[in-house]
Write a protein that holds these residues in place. Structure first.
Motif, PDB file in Angstrom:
ATOM      1  N   PRO A  44       5.366 -12.014   2.200  1.00 44.30           N
ATOM      2  CA  PRO A  44       5.567 -10.567   2.247  1.00 44.30           C
ATOM      3  C   PRO A  44       4.526  -9.912   3.144  1.00 44.30           C
ATOM      4  O   PRO A  44       3.392 -10.377   3.242  1.00 44.30           O
ATOM      5  CB  PRO A  44       5.396 -10.132   0.791  1.00 44.30           C
ATOM      6  CG  PRO A  44       4.629 -11.223   0.144  1.00 44.30           C
ATOM      7  CD  PRO A  44       4.958 -12.485   0.898  1.00 44.30           C
ATOM      8  N   ALA A  45       4.934  -8.864   3.807  1.00 43.95           N
ATOM      9  CA  ALA A  45       4.011  -8.136   4.680  1.00 43.95           C
ATOM     10  C   ALA A  45       2.912  -7.513   3.829  1.00 43.95           C
ATOM     11  O   ALA A  45       3.169  -7.074   2.701  1.00 43.95           O
ATOM     12  CB  ALA A  45       4.763  -7.062   5.439  1.00 43.95           C
ATOM     13  N   PRO A  46       1.699  -7.498   4.327  1.00 37.43           N
ATOM     14  CA  PRO A  46       0.617  -6.902   3.542  1.00 37.43           C
ATOM     15  C   PRO A  46       0.869  -5.412   3.339  1.00 37.43           C
ATOM     16  O   PRO A  46       1.418  -4.742   4.209  1.00 37.43           O
ATOM     17  CB  PRO A  46      -0.629  -7.148   4.392  1.00 37.43           C
ATOM     18  CG  PRO A  46      -0.128  -7.431   5.761  1.00 37.43           C
ATOM     19  CD  PRO A  46       1.247  -7.982   5.615  1.00 37.43           C
ATOM     20  N   SER A  47       0.477  -4.935   2.172  1.00 33.81           N
ATOM     21  CA  SER A  47       0.665  -3.513   1.888  1.00 33.81           C
ATOM     22  C   SER A  47      -0.324  -2.705   2.714  1.00 33.81           C
ATOM     23  O   SER A  47      -1.410  -3.187   3.040  1.00 33.81           O
ATOM     24  CB  SER A  47       0.458  -3.242   0.396  1.00 33.81           C
ATOM     25  OG  SER A  47      -0.845  -3.618   0.017  1.00 33.81           O
ATOM     26  N   PRO A  48       0.040  -1.497   3.055  1.00 36.96           N
ATOM     27  CA  PRO A  48      -0.875  -0.671   3.851  1.00 36.96           C
ATOM     28  C   PRO A  48      -2.157  -0.409   3.067  1.00 36.96           C
ATOM     29  O   PRO A  48      -2.121  -0.331   1.831  1.00 36.96           O
ATOM     30  CB  PRO A  48      -0.095   0.610   4.108  1.00 36.96           C
ATOM     31  CG  PRO A  48       0.994   0.626   3.104  1.00 36.96           C
ATOM     32  CD  PRO A  48       1.267  -0.791   2.725  1.00 36.96           C
ATOM     33  N   PRO A  49      -3.269  -0.272   3.748  1.00 35.71           N
ATOM     34  CA  PRO A  49      -4.534  -0.048   3.039  1.00 35.71           C
ATOM     35  C   PRO A  49      -4.529   1.295   2.306  1.00 35.71           C
ATOM     36  O   PRO A  49      -3.863   2.241   2.735  1.00 35.71           O
ATOM     37  CB  PRO A  49      -5.583  -0.050   4.157  1.00 35.71           C
ATOM     38  CG  PRO A  49      -4.825   0.220   5.398  1.00 35.71           C
ATOM     39  CD  PRO A  49      -3.436  -0.295   5.187  1.00 35.71           C
ATOM     40  N   LYS A  50      -5.246   1.338   1.208  1.00 32.17           N
ATOM     41  CA  LYS A  50      -5.347   2.572   0.441  1.00 32.17           C
ATOM     42  C   LYS A  50      -6.188   3.569   1.234  1.00 32.17           C
ATOM     43  O   LYS A  50      -7.198   3.216   1.819  1.00 32.17           O
ATOM     44  CB  LYS A  50      -6.002   2.288  -0.907  1.00 32.17           C
ATOM     45  CG  LYS A  50      -5.286   1.236  -1.712  1.00 32.17           C
ATOM     46  CD  LYS A  50      -4.703   1.826  -2.936  1.00 32.17           C
ATOM     47  CE  LYS A  50      -4.127   0.750  -3.812  1.00 32.17           C
ATOM     48  NZ  LYS A  50      -2.735   0.715  -3.845  1.00 32.17           N
TER      49      LYS A  50
END
Length: 81
Positions: A44-50
């Motif tokens: 899965p693509a990494p989630s965008p940074p917080k």
């Protein structure tokens, strides 16, 4: 995530590719410096940074924030002023 030296990666490329295909991720380093990341294609693509501070200016903290509810808290713990 495991870090592998580039020499070891060249020597055992087929094993590393097989492990990556099974879902493992690796970092390949040269002289201890990370160079690339090997991940399986179906990962899965990494989630965008917080984002920190995205509510700046929209939230106000009351001046008495540190003492809000202190009387009720003291009463719950049986502390009398």
């Amino acid at each position: 995530m495991q870090t592998i030296n580039i020499h070891e990666a060249k020597t055992h490329l087929s094993r590393i590719v097989e492990r990556a295909a099974r879902g493992e991720s690796f970092v390949i380093a040269k002289a201890g410096k990370p160079m690339v990341k090997v991940v399986p294609l179906d990962a899965p693509a990494p989630s965008p940074p917080k984002r920190l501070g995205f509510l700046a200016g929209q939230v106000q903290v009351p001046d008495d924030f540190d003492t809000m509810g202190s009387a009720e808290i003291e009463q719950l713990f049986g502390i009398t002023p």
